[in-house]
Design a protein around this motif. Structure first.
Motif, PDB file in Angstrom:
ATOM      1  N   ARG A 116       0.294-143.631  17.027  1.00 32.87           N
ATOM      2  CA  ARG A 116      -0.720-143.888  16.608  1.00 32.87           C
ATOM      3  C   ARG A 116      -0.322-144.648  15.280  1.00 32.87           C
ATOM      4  NH1 ARG A 116      -4.680-142.385  13.245  1.00 32.87           N
ATOM      5  NH2 ARG A 116      -4.133-140.553  11.618  1.00 32.87           N
ATOM      6  N   TYR A 117       0.810-144.294  14.897  1.00 35.86           N
ATOM      7  CA  TYR A 117       1.272-144.662  13.017  1.00 35.86           C
ATOM      8  C   TYR A 117       2.437-145.915  13.345  1.00 35.86           C
ATOM      9  CZ  TYR A 117      -0.399-140.319  11.630  1.00 35.86           C
ATOM     10  OH  TYR A 117      -1.324-139.250  11.385  1.00 35.86           O
ATOM     11  N   ARG A 118       2.469-146.664  14.339  1.00 37.58           N
ATOM     12  CA  ARG A 118       3.399-147.494  14.550  1.00 37.58           C
ATOM     13  C   ARG A 118       3.045-148.812  13.703  1.00 37.58           C
ATOM     14  NH1 ARG A 118       7.426-148.323  14.760  1.00 37.58           N
ATOM     15  NH2 ARG A 118       8.956-150.079  16.661  1.00 37.58           N
ATOM     16  N   ASN A 119       2.288-148.903  13.542  1.00 31.58           N
ATOM     17  CA  ASN A 119       1.372-149.735  12.913  1.00 31.58           C
ATOM     18  C   ASN A 119       0.815-149.701  11.747  1.00 31.58           C
ATOM     19  OD1 ASN A 119       1.731-152.738  11.850  1.00 31.58           O
ATOM     20  ND2 ASN A 119       0.008-153.669  13.984  1.00 31.58           N
ATOM     21  N   LEU A 120       0.077-150.233  10.820  1.00 28.17           N
ATOM     22  CA  LEU A 120      -0.379-149.990   9.668  1.00 28.17           C
ATOM     23  C   LEU A 120      -1.417-151.107   9.189  1.00 28.17           C
ATOM     24  CD1 LEU A 120       1.761-147.010   7.506  1.00 28.17           C
ATOM     25  CD2 LEU A 120      -0.220-146.855   9.415  1.00 28.17           C
ATOM     26  N   LEU A 121      -2.287-151.107   9.057  1.00 24.03           N
ATOM     27  CA  LEU A 121      -3.190-152.341   8.755  1.00 24.03           C
ATOM     28  C   LEU A 121      -4.463-151.846   7.787  1.00 24.03           C
ATOM     29  CD1 LEU A 121      -3.787-153.668  12.150  1.00 24.03           C
ATOM     30  CD2 LEU A 121      -2.147-154.515  10.464  1.00 24.03           C
ATOM     31  N   LEU A 122      -4.331-152.813   6.718  1.00 25.26           N
ATOM     32  CA  LEU A 122      -5.257-152.139   6.340  1.00 25.26           C
ATOM     33  C   LEU A 122      -6.887-153.584   7.176  1.00 25.26           C
ATOM     34  CD1 LEU A 122      -4.277-153.896   2.621  1.00 25.26           C
ATOM     35  CD2 LEU A 122      -4.305-151.481   3.242  1.00 25.26           C
ATOM     36  N   THR A 123      -7.987-152.639   6.565  1.00 23.66           N
ATOM     37  CA  THR A 123      -8.814-152.929   7.135  1.00 23.66           C
ATOM     38  C   THR A 123      -9.421-154.299   6.324  1.00 23.66           C
ATOM     39  OG1 THR A 123     -10.047-152.170   5.754  1.00 23.66           O
ATOM     40  CG2 THR A 123      -9.635-150.646   8.120  1.00 23.66           C
ATOM     41  N   GLU A 124     -10.420-154.937   6.743  1.00 26.77           N
ATOM     42  CA  GLU A 124     -11.050-155.978   6.368  1.00 26.77           C
ATOM     43  C   GLU A 124     -11.735-155.347   4.764  1.00 26.77           C
ATOM     44  OE1 GLU A 124     -15.132-159.070   6.466  1.00 26.77           O
ATOM     45  OE2 GLU A 124     -14.073-158.580   8.336  1.00 26.77           O
ATOM     46  N   LEU A 125     -12.164-154.009   4.554  1.00 25.75           N
ATOM     47  CA  LEU A 125     -12.830-153.500   3.251  1.00 25.75           C
ATOM     48  C   LEU A 125     -11.679-153.464   2.667  1.00 25.75           C
ATOM     49  CD1 LEU A 125     -14.462-152.666   1.737  1.00 25.75           C
ATOM     50  CD2 LEU A 125     -14.109-150.090   2.779  1.00 25.75           C
TER      51      LEU A 125
END
Length: 157
Positions: A116-125
């Protein structure tokens, strides 16, 4: 030699010519301005990110910026990339990720059933807050330099 209270700085000033005294005073004024600017930047980040930033500090900001930079470039960024980039232990990186997820600033996704830590993305917030802080910091920085404007800096590539 004239001594004012035994303070070494005062001794230096007492033995210096007027030009040296002005240079020391000018450096002191620049130092105070820099410290005020540093406080203002801290306050912008604290206002934008809240209590977690106040308790977790600038590493939280560095993580958000690192992820945001990769997200803008469309590059997948994993927890191991984050560990290498900021020289963090896996455990510490995952703790920060958990806090950022709890604040709805970040989401961690697995690719094709992977970690689950393969891709870190910022949320819209998260994107909105980081961009707002960056805009405010840019404004605060350029305020002190009437004749300057923001310029691109060299990347690490």
């Amino acid at each position: 030699m004239k001594v004012f209270g035994g303070n070494p700085r005062e001794i230096k000033l007492a033995n210096s010519n007027d030009r040296t005294k002005l240079a020391i005073k000018g450096r002191s004024e620049r130092t105070k301005a820099t410290l005020r600017h540093t406080r203002a930047i801290y306050q912008i980040k604290a206002d934008g990110l809240g209590d977690h930033y106040k308790s977790l500090g600038d590493l939280m900001w560095q993580i958000l910026c690192d992820i945001y930079l990769r997200n803008i470039d469309g590059i997948d960024f994993s927890v191991s990339d984050l560990e290498r980039s900021l020289d963090l232990s896996g455990r510490l990186a995952k703790r920060y990720i958990a806090v950022l997820e709890s604040e709805a600033l970040l989401e961690a996704r697995g690719n094709d059933g992977g970690s689950r830590y393969r891709n870190l993305l910022l949320t819209e917030l998260g994107c909105s807050k980081v961009q707002s802080i960056l805009d405010q910091c840019t404004d605060a920085f350029t305020e002190g330099f009437v004749y300057s404007s923001p310029r691109l800096v060299k990347t690490e590539s």
